[in-house]
Design an enzyme around this catalytic site. Sequence first.
Site, PDB file in Angstrom:
ATOM      1  N   GLY A 259       2.727  44.391   3.706  1.00 49.71           N
ATOM      2  CA  GLY A 259       4.039  44.931   3.359  1.00 49.71           C
ATOM      3  C   GLY A 259       5.085  44.501   4.365  1.00 49.71           C
ATOM      4  O   GLY A 259       4.778  43.883   5.392  1.00 49.71           O
TER       5      GLY A 259
ATOM      6  N   GLY B 295      -0.532  45.215   1.772  1.00 55.23           N
ATOM      7  CA  GLY B 295       0.204  45.248   0.515  1.00 55.23           C
ATOM      8  C   GLY B 295      -0.133  44.111  -0.418  1.00 55.23           C
ATOM      9  O   GLY B 295      -0.051  44.254  -1.638  1.00 55.23           O
TER      10      GLY B 295
ATOM     11  N   GLU C 190      -5.037  47.792   9.124  1.00 54.47           N
ATOM     12  CA  GLU C 190      -4.051  48.846   9.405  1.00 54.47           C
ATOM     13  C   GLU C 190      -4.347  49.681  10.648  1.00 54.47           C
ATOM     14  O   GLU C 190      -3.425  50.130  11.329  1.00 54.47           O
ATOM     15  CB  GLU C 190      -3.924  49.759   8.178  1.00 54.47           C
ATOM     16  CG  GLU C 190      -3.274  49.105   6.981  1.00 54.47           C
ATOM     17  CD  GLU C 190      -4.225  48.245   6.155  1.00 54.47           C
ATOM     18  OE1 GLU C 190      -3.773  47.609   5.188  1.00 54.47           O
ATOM     19  OE2 GLU C 190      -5.439  48.211   6.495  1.00 54.47           O
TER      20      GLU C 190
ATOM     21  N   ASP D 250      -4.409  51.623   3.033  1.00 53.39           N
ATOM     22  CA  ASP D 250      -3.798  52.266   1.869  1.00 53.39           C
ATOM     23  C   ASP D 250      -3.835  51.327   0.667  1.00 53.39           C
ATOM     24  O   ASP D 250      -4.799  50.597   0.498  1.00 53.39           O
ATOM     25  CB  ASP D 250      -2.391  52.769   2.197  1.00 53.39           C
ATOM     26  CG  ASP D 250      -1.371  51.667   2.422  1.00 53.39           C
ATOM     27  OD1 ASP D 250      -1.768  50.553   2.826  1.00 53.39           O
ATOM     28  OD2 ASP D 250      -0.162  51.906   2.201  1.00 53.39           O
TER      29      ASP D 250
END
Length: 350
Positions: free
Chosen positions: A67, A116, A139, A147
């Site tokens: 992301g 992402g 992460e 996530d």
Amino acid sequence: MSSEPEILFDRRGAAGIVILNRPQALNAVTHDMVRALRARLDDWRDDRAVTRVVVIAKGARAFSAGGDLRRLYDLGRAGRHEEALDFWRDEYALNATIKRYPKPYIALIDGIVMGGGVGISIHGSHRVAGDRFQFAMPEVGIGFFPDVGATWFLPRLPGETGTFCALTAERLTAADAVAAGVATHRIASRRFDDLLDGLCGTVSVDALLAAFAAPHGAEPDGAGPVTKMRGAIDRHFAGDTVEDILAALESGGEAARAMAAAIRGKAPLSLKLALAQLRRGRGWDFDACMRAEFRIVSRVVRGKDFYEGVRAVIIDKDNAPRWSPAALSEVGSADVERHFAPLERELVLP
């Protein structure tokens, strides 16, 4: 700054083509990209002339390295937490849209796919790994947590492969990814252009991919490095606490002790959150996993570690984060549990 759109869309024959177009930023996914992709998928879902969606990326290095962390860092540091959360709210809804998509959704991945980027590929029906494929969920190394649906997909990888990926942030090669189910097919990069041409026709996606993935079209088979360690990974990562996993690794051989050392450099709170996600996610359905992730990010965005991790890895690049809490022993069960507590405004999925 490039004047080109960050994401491009095209119609070729029966295919809707999505092109990630931020090669200078390793195709990191921005909020505008999330919104544009969701809108176009909604349009193509109802267009009978589009029978499949194909996602490709510009640049040789990355499909998508994650992301837009710098933007999210800036929003959080400015106290604009709700604006940052709007990104994750939309991103997680996009992940759900892809998972439930009624048409074949094929990601052609030749390069790095992380965070992402995993979210806009792994939930699709087909994931094709090229020669340069490298998957990771890194992460915990930036004070965040796995996530984009990792609570769902990591526990469903073989054995403890998902736990290994979440806690060590190690990368999977194309061979490892196919063995683990992260990728559905492995096809030589040199054949991607021909494959894309074929996908724009009317031959069934499954038949076409099977033909391209046959031995003459793929690189020589062979177990990847992580697959070769499966037995040891399953033994060492079976514990239900991070401390138990570290103890098992430190009683092992040189490779196991190196894994333990790598884990100890990650954010202690992130490690405990990640393990809790994976252990709970085994028994949750997809929607419950996504709701839990939004609960977690709603707390993480108001904490310290995410901003410290991005500072250390992305901004200052000193790779010397100062985590808070600084040690696993300082992270109690209540610290973990509060991240899973219900929200006043829960995630709504399509």
